[in-house]
Design an enzyme around this catalytic site. Structure first.
Site, PDB file in Angstrom:
ATOM      1  CD  GLU A 175      33.091  69.285   6.087  1.00 25.39           C
ATOM      2  OE1 GLU A 175      33.117  68.326   6.745  1.00 25.39           O
ATOM      3  OE2 GLU A 175      33.666  70.102   6.341  1.00 25.39           O
ATOM      4  CD  GLU A 380      30.525  74.418   6.781  1.00 25.36           C
ATOM      5  OE1 GLU A 380      32.229  74.227   7.595  1.00 25.36           O
ATOM      6  OE2 GLU A 380      30.462  73.795   6.419  1.00 25.36           O
TER       7      GLU A 380
HETATM    8  C1  GCO Z   1      31.170  70.169   8.690  1.00 26.10           C
HETATM    9  C2  GCO Z   1      29.678  71.259   8.551  1.00 26.10           C
HETATM   10  C3  GCO Z   1      29.088  71.325   9.152  1.00 26.10           C
HETATM   11  C4  GCO Z   1      29.844  71.774  10.713  1.00 26.10           C
HETATM   12  C5  GCO Z   1      31.319  71.909  11.636  1.00 26.10           C
HETATM   13  C6  GCO Z   1      31.809  72.320  12.973  1.00 26.10           C
HETATM   14  O1  GCO Z   1      31.018  70.220   7.459  1.00 26.10           O
HETATM   15  O2  GCO Z   1      31.791  69.668   9.260  1.00 26.10           O
HETATM   16  O3  GCO Z   1      29.263  71.327   7.199  1.00 26.10           O
HETATM   17  O4  GCO Z   1      28.316  71.323   9.865  1.00 26.10           O
HETATM   18  O5  GCO Z   1      29.154  71.961  11.762  1.00 26.10           O
HETATM   19  O6  GCO Z   1      32.046  72.250  10.331  1.00 26.10           O
HETATM   20  O7  GCO Z   1      32.441  71.194  13.040  1.00 26.10           O
END
Ligand code: GCO
Length: 480
Positions: A175, A380
């Site tokens: 991300e 995710e």
């Molecule tokens: C993100 C993440 C996680 C977060 C999840 C929930 O990339 O934002 O990889 O670290 O914890 O998305 O918000």
């Protein structure tokens, strides 16, 4: 979405034998042990120890204490039947100051983690950067500074040399939108800087770091069938207002195409340059950068949680001059702060995010249409809910329902021709949810933050059943 009519609660859908099913975490969110075995300080250590930055003053100092509980956590993964585990490597454990020699004790932890996964038949999916930049590199300018991309490539080369014979899948960045736009734009994430130019420079140097790191990995890795990827969080955009198409185009440019353009097409979108012309002429993009960035990938990692509805603001946008704090010259959306984000129709998770499995289907189909040859993997998806533990059990029916509907969405996308290779649930454990500290629980496994005891939630058992049968389990009487 109208419930009952098309509620994404199909059951019995089956996933192919080679479809990867697993779960994910990130180093700073679970490891703890921040001062141990030579680990250096990261921007998240500094940020979480800065008063007022994290809800309830929480820090990742202990987190889930995964660093010390590695063996029992690995056993727990095996008990759940995870086929793959996506984790991240903390750069400051490998290179405490972000450059130069490696710290063997830090390396040792990840070697034990990877070997422990392999011993249990779990495929390791390693992310090189899930936001924990060594503080020394931030002090030298952080991601807005071009040199950070080269430092990242050097780190990637070290890690590739060390673990390149064993790791199945390599992911460069997680991300980068968050790293650039939340870290340097709005400043709600570390390092907490709010400056539009810094955010755009950071985005470019993250892109560059991704491309350079990927080249170093490919040179260093010896496992012949290792795969290479990057994980992006996409903004799925909607809106019925007459100005929505323009708002959607803007956020798609600065939120999505700012990464997919250079990484997957070898060019930044022209409209992004126009939208951000008052901030920069992008002269920090050098002649060879795009060729370096647009490296071939084996698949694209997709993180998805919810959707956004947008339109253009009626009133003139707030400008940096309106801010009383001279340090705040940025926003989450550099060049597009005149876009308004509207409330989403519910239902919502405990994050306040709307539950929209159709958004996942739409995203996967759209990515497939944009990049027909590129396989996808959901790296995710998951949900926070206010779980309650009663007598050692967590009956998290909401999370099961959320997962059921999103697995259905993934299956429907596959039925529409999307080459989807796997699905990793966020998260294996409840953990440190960044600026929200420990207030939000995403785990398939509950963590008691006082005793650090782990309890498999009903959703964990549900997911185990899905993995074992490769089918979305049929709802039980008490689930709807
Ligand atoms: C993100 C993440 C996680 C977060 C999840 C929930 O990339 O934002 O990889 O670290 O914890 O998305 O918000």
């Amino acid at each position: 979405m109208i419930e009952g009519e098309d509620d994404y609660r199909d059951s019995g859908l089956e996933f192919p034998a080679d479809f990867v099913l697993g779960s994910a975490t990130a180093a700073y969110q679970v490891e703890g042990a921040v001062r141990e075995d030579g680990r250096g300080v990261s921007i998240w250590d500094t940020f979480s120890h800065t008063q007022g930055r994290i809800l309830n003053g929480d820090t990742g100092d202990i987190a889930d204490d995964h660093y010390h509980r590695l063996e029992s956590d690995l056993d727990l993964m095996a008990r759940l039947g995870l086929e793959s585990y996506r984790f991240s490597i903390a750069w400051p454990r490998i290179q405490p100051a972000g450059s130069g020699a490696i710290n063997e004790r830090g390396v040792d932890f990840y070697a034990r983690l990877v070997d422990g996964l392999l011993a249990r038949g779990i495929r390791p999916i390693a992310t090189l950067y899930h936001w924990d930049l060594p503080q020394a590199l931030e002090d030298a300018g952080g991601w807005p500074n071009r040199d950070t991309a080269s430092r990242f490539a050097e780190y990637a080369s070290h890690v590739g040399n060390i673990l390149g014979d064993r790791v199945s899948v390599w992911t460069t960045l997680n991300e980068p939108w968050c790293s650039a736009h939340l870290g340097y734009g709005s400043g709600v994430h570390a390092p907490g800087i709010s400056n539009d130019l810094a955010a755009l420079r950071a985005a470019h140097h993250l892109n560059l770091g991704h491309g350079l790191a990927l080249q170093e990995l490919r040179r260093a890795v010896t496992k012949p069938d290792a795969e290479y990827s990057v994980t992006l969080n996409f903004h799925v955009l909607r809106g019925e207002h007459e100005t929505s198409p323009e708002a959607i185009r803007r956020i798609d440019a600065v939120g999505n195409r700012i990464f997919t353009g250079p990484m997957l097409r070898g060019a930044y979108p022209e409209d992004l340059f126009e939208d951000t012309a008052s901030i920069t002429d992008w002269s920090f993009v050098k002649a060879t950068d795009l060729a370096n960035i647009s490296q071939p990938l084996d698949f694209l990692g997709v993180n998805y949680y919810s959707t956004n509805t947008v339109k253009m603001r009626d009133a003139a946008p707030a400008t940096a001059d309106d801010s009383r704090d001279p340090a705040i010259t940025g926003s989450t959306w550099p060049g597009s702060r005149d876009v308004e984000f509207l409330d989403q129709p519910g239902p919502y998770t405990a994050m306040g995010w709307n539950i929209a499995p159709d958004g996942l289907e739409e995203l996967l189909v759209s990515l497939h249409e944009q990049f027909p040859k590129l396989p996808l993997m959901i790296t995710e998806n998951g949900a926070a809910f206010d779980d309650v533990e009663i007598d050692g059990e967590v009956h998290d029916r909401d999370r099961i329902d959320y997962l059921r509907r999103h697995f259905t969405a993934a299956h429907r996308a596959m039925a529409r021709g999307v080459d989807l290779r796997g699905y990793l649930v966020w998260s294996f454990l409840d953990n440190f949810e960044w600026n929200l500290g420990y207030a939000k629980r995403f785990g398939l496994v509950r963590v008691n933050y006082e005793s650090l005891e782990r309890t498999i939630k009903d959703s964990g058992r549900w997911f185990s059943e899905l993995i074992a049968t490769r089918r979305i389990p049929a709802p039980r009487g008490s689930e709807r």
